[in-house]
Design a protein around this motif. Sequence first.
Motif, short mmCIF file in Angstrom:
data_model
loop_
_atom_site.label_atom_id
_atom_site.label_comp_id
_atom_site.label_asym_id
_atom_site.label_seq_id
_atom_site.Cartn_x
_atom_site.Cartn_y
_atom_site.Cartn_z
N ASP A 163 0.86 -1.19 0.00
CA ASP A 163 0.00 0.00 0.00
C ASP A 163 0.90 1.25 0.00
OD1 ASP A 163 -2.59 1.09 0.12
OD2 ASP A 163 -2.62 1.13 2.31
N LYS A 214 -9.62 1.79 -9.30
CA LYS A 214 -10.18 1.86 -7.95
C LYS A 214 -11.28 2.91 -7.93
CE LYS A 214 -7.93 1.65 -3.43
NZ LYS A 214 -6.78 2.21 -2.71
N ASN A 252 -3.71 5.30 -3.56
CA ASN A 252 -4.91 6.14 -3.45
C ASN A 252 -4.44 7.59 -3.60
OD1 ASN A 252 -4.08 7.14 -0.88
ND2 ASN A 252 -5.00 5.38 0.13
N ARG A 261 -9.38 2.04 9.88
CA ARG A 261 -10.25 3.21 10.11
C ARG A 261 -11.47 2.83 10.95
NH1 ARG A 261 -9.83 7.03 4.65
NH2 ARG A 261 -7.66 6.47 4.20
N ALA A 297 -7.84 -3.85 3.70
CA ALA A 297 -7.07 -2.61 3.55
C ALA A 297 -7.05 -1.84 4.86
CB ALA A 297 -7.68 -1.77 2.43
N SER A 298 -6.34 -0.70 4.83
CA SER A 298 -6.18 0.11 6.03
C SER A 298 -5.60 -0.74 7.15
CB SER A 298 -7.53 0.74 6.42
OG SER A 298 -7.37 1.67 7.47
N THR A 328 -3.55 -5.63 1.86
CA THR A 328 -2.62 -4.59 1.41
C THR A 328 -2.14 -3.81 2.62
OG1 THR A 328 -2.20 -2.81 -0.16
CG2 THR A 328 -4.40 -2.81 0.88
#
Length: 217
Positions: A6, A83, A28, A132, A163-164, A183
């Motif tokens: 990531d 994405k 991102n 998150r 993710a995150s 990731t």
Amino acid sequence: MRFFVDTAEIDAIRELHELGMVDGVTTNPSLIKKSGRDILEVTKEICDLVEGPVSAEVVALKAEDMIAEGRKLAEIAENIAVKVPLTWDGLKACKVLTGEGKMVNVTLCFSANQALLAAKAGATFISPFIGRLDDLNVDGLDLIADIREIYDNYGFETNILAASIRSANHMSECAKIGADVATAPPNVIKAMANHVLTDKGLDAFVKDAADAGIKIV
Ligand code: E4P
């Protein structure tokens, strides 16, 4: 479980790639900003380095604009995964882009219902954000488990891309639950190698090797 990195930092991707730790990359807009690079240039460089899926995120909010951006991003390389955010417009863009044969990663997923919709829209990847949720005192790993159960109940082929991720513990927990991909930032992947007993044991071996005068080459 596949490992995606990531980050948009080329040197960090290269170091992990040389060790065979990189099955793909996620970026991102915040990671692109952090790299200080042009999105098209840095994404192309990543795609040249990594064989697996490289997620590049749209910035538009309306479906038709996301589709236009997704088509442009997909021109960068064959391994681009476009994405899109988990909004109604994002789902529309997902449906169109996957219909064109492009890989689509639906991101910013925070509920099982959102993940169900992404699968129905044909997403290649769904990205539930663990860290998150944890920040709000909601266990993000429970969401990964819920999505795994739902996808398995109905045979959805959408890949769960956890993710995150903020800790090495998240990685092993995701693997236990059965996430298809996780990731994580490079430092988290490297932290998976750490254990206090490894350090302690190695200190003792180094000392004993020196005391015994052990030389191998
Ligand atoms: C990756 O696809 C996500 O954008 C990323 O994992 C978000 O991580 P963060 O919550 O640490 O910003």
